[in-house]
Design an enzyme around this catalytic site. Structure first.
Site, PDB file in Angstrom:
ATOM      1  CD  GLU A   1     107.627  48.458  79.757  1.00  0.00           C
ATOM      2  OE1 GLU A   1     108.912  47.678  79.400  1.00  0.00           O
ATOM      3  OE2 GLU A   1     107.016  48.918  79.555  1.00  0.00           O
ATOM      4  NE  ARG A   2     116.443  49.662  81.329  1.00  0.00           N
ATOM      5  CZ  ARG A   2     118.080  50.518  81.044  1.00  0.00           C
ATOM      6  NH1 ARG A   2     117.765  50.797  79.891  1.00  0.00           N
ATOM      7  NH2 ARG A   2     118.903  49.893  81.214  1.00  0.00           N
TER       8      ARG A   2
END
Length: 427
Positions: A216-217
């Site tokens: 994620e990110r």
């Protein structure tokens, strides 16, 4: 089972009498031994009895199933019948009230390793209802290695119960997902190969059945590089091991932003064996009070997902928790307290609150004033709200559900799930 909403003046005894069951069966089904005082608005699972049926001339399993409004498979499983043609007049068979009417699904649950006592408590409640169990998580290091995780008891318990343990790999560093770390790996062929080798070796050494990648990110410009990493991972692990990914919820192909941009729904649907869509955290600890997984918002995400991913590759995320916000809510102020769904009912009882139900979000909530005169609002899940989510799984023909996270008790969830679906086991 049936779901009953507690009304003013109700008691366990009066409800049991109404449905023709014993008070103890209600107490046991809902695990309310320590909180016998009912809360107006809370849901109760009402267990029902099997029906004994004597097969008549001309009967078939199919005609009997239609007569009682249950699935053929539920009768076969309950009676251990392998050949549907083997029934005969005079034979006594057991009829479930409405078990597994929605067919077969697969179920995953994430669990964060802690003490063996806590792990055992969570696993004892849930393990027989799972297809997969996923200890969370092995973190990727800048060198492409994986941090250790004390997951031996979880893996052992999974294998003893016919559940497939899955390796969880994340780019968490410190307290959050690390953008720079994952970008460096996705932009280095050597680091990717090191990481893939380490994933393969860890799966082999620990006895996992596959991996769930939860990156994620990720910088949105690394979107195709992430897709290519997954292609290489699948090439290395198939056909022996499964590969799945966790995806942020979105309602169209968002290509910008670190949380959503690099998650390419269509590509993941083509590359990996299945995806877990994290359909929760609309209501979150740092945000304004609202349902954690409002079904109107969840539906929008699933509606988009099935347009680009085969439904039988989609697991819908389901939260096993709620939040208690102190009011008034102030952006950037005090974070809400994470609260278990059983604890939410107990807290409502403690403060004399009445549980209400938001029809649009299909989620329960209530307000209360604590001993310090502070006002609170609690949003959580109950038997009604998870039933609504499971109907969505059936409606869209999804692969199944994935829970975040096994930790705090939610005894009502499991009989609701079991009543609606037959849970596939891979072992």
């Amino acid at each position: 089972m049936r779901i009953y909403i507690v009304k003013p003046g109700d008691s366990v005894w009066s409800i049991a009498k109404r449905f023709g069951v014993t008070p103890q069966s209600i107490v046991t089904a809902n695990k309310i031994e320590d909180s016998p005082n009912l809360v107006v608005g809370q849901t109760l699972i009402i267990p029902t009895q099997e029906t004994a049926y004597r097969v008549m001339p001309g009967d078939s399993i199919w005609s009997i199933a239609r007569k009682f409004g249950v699935s053929v498979d539920s009768i076969l499983r309950l009676n251990g019948i392998t050949n549907p043609e083997a029934i005969y007049p005079g034979m006594i068979i057991r009829i479930p009230e409405s078990a597994n009417l929605y067919g077969e699904i697969e179920v995953n649950a994430f669990i964060q390793p802690s003490t063996q006592e806590k792990e055992k408590r969570s696993l004892d409640e849930a393990i027989k209802y799972l297809t997969y169990i996923t200890p969370f998580s092995h973190h990727v290091t800048p060198e492409g290695n994986l941090t250790p995780l004390n997951d031996e008891f979880i893996i052992q318990t999974a294998k003893a119960n016919g559940v497939s343990p899955m390796l969880s790999v994340t780019n968490i560093s410190g307290a959050n997902f690390d953008t720079k770390l994952i970008s460096n790996i996705l932009n280095s062929e050597n680091l990717q190969q090191t990481l893939i080798n380490n994933i393969y070796n860890l799966i082999q050494s620990k006895g996992y059945d596959g991996v769930i990648v939860d990156f994620e990110r990720i910088p949105p410009e690394d979107r195709e590089k992430y897709n290519n990493f997954l292609r290489k991972l699948v090439q290395r692990l198939h056909p022996r091991y499964l590969v799945a990914t966790a995806l942020a919820p979105k309602t169209y192909d968002v290509t910008s932003g670190a949380w959503h941009g690099a998650h390419d729904y269509k590509a993941h649907g083509e590359i990996v064996d299945f995806v877990i869509i994290m359909t929760y955290e609309w209501g979150w600890s740092g945000g304004p009070p609202m349902a954690v997984a409002p079904i109107n918002e969840v539906r929008k995400v699933i509606n988009y997902a099935v347009s680009v991913i085969p439904p039988k590759k989609i697991m819908m995320g389901v939260p096993l928790y709620g939040y208690d916000w102190t009011l008034p809510y102030t952006p950037g102020g005090e974070f809400a307290q994470s609260i278990g769904n059983q604890e939410a009912i107990n807290r409502a009882g403690k403060y004399g609150a009445e549980i209400k139900y938001d029809e649009k979000a299909q989620s329960p909530y209530y307000n209360y004033i604590d001993q310090n005169k502070n006002q609170h609002v609690v949003w959580f899940e109950d038997a009604r709200s998870v039933e609504a989510k499971y109907k969505l799984v059936k409606e869209y023909g999804l692969k199944g559900v994935s829970y975040w996270v096994l930790a705090q008790p939610f005894p009502q969830n499991w009989p609701v799930l079991d009543n609606m679906f037959y849970i596939k086991k891979n072992k």
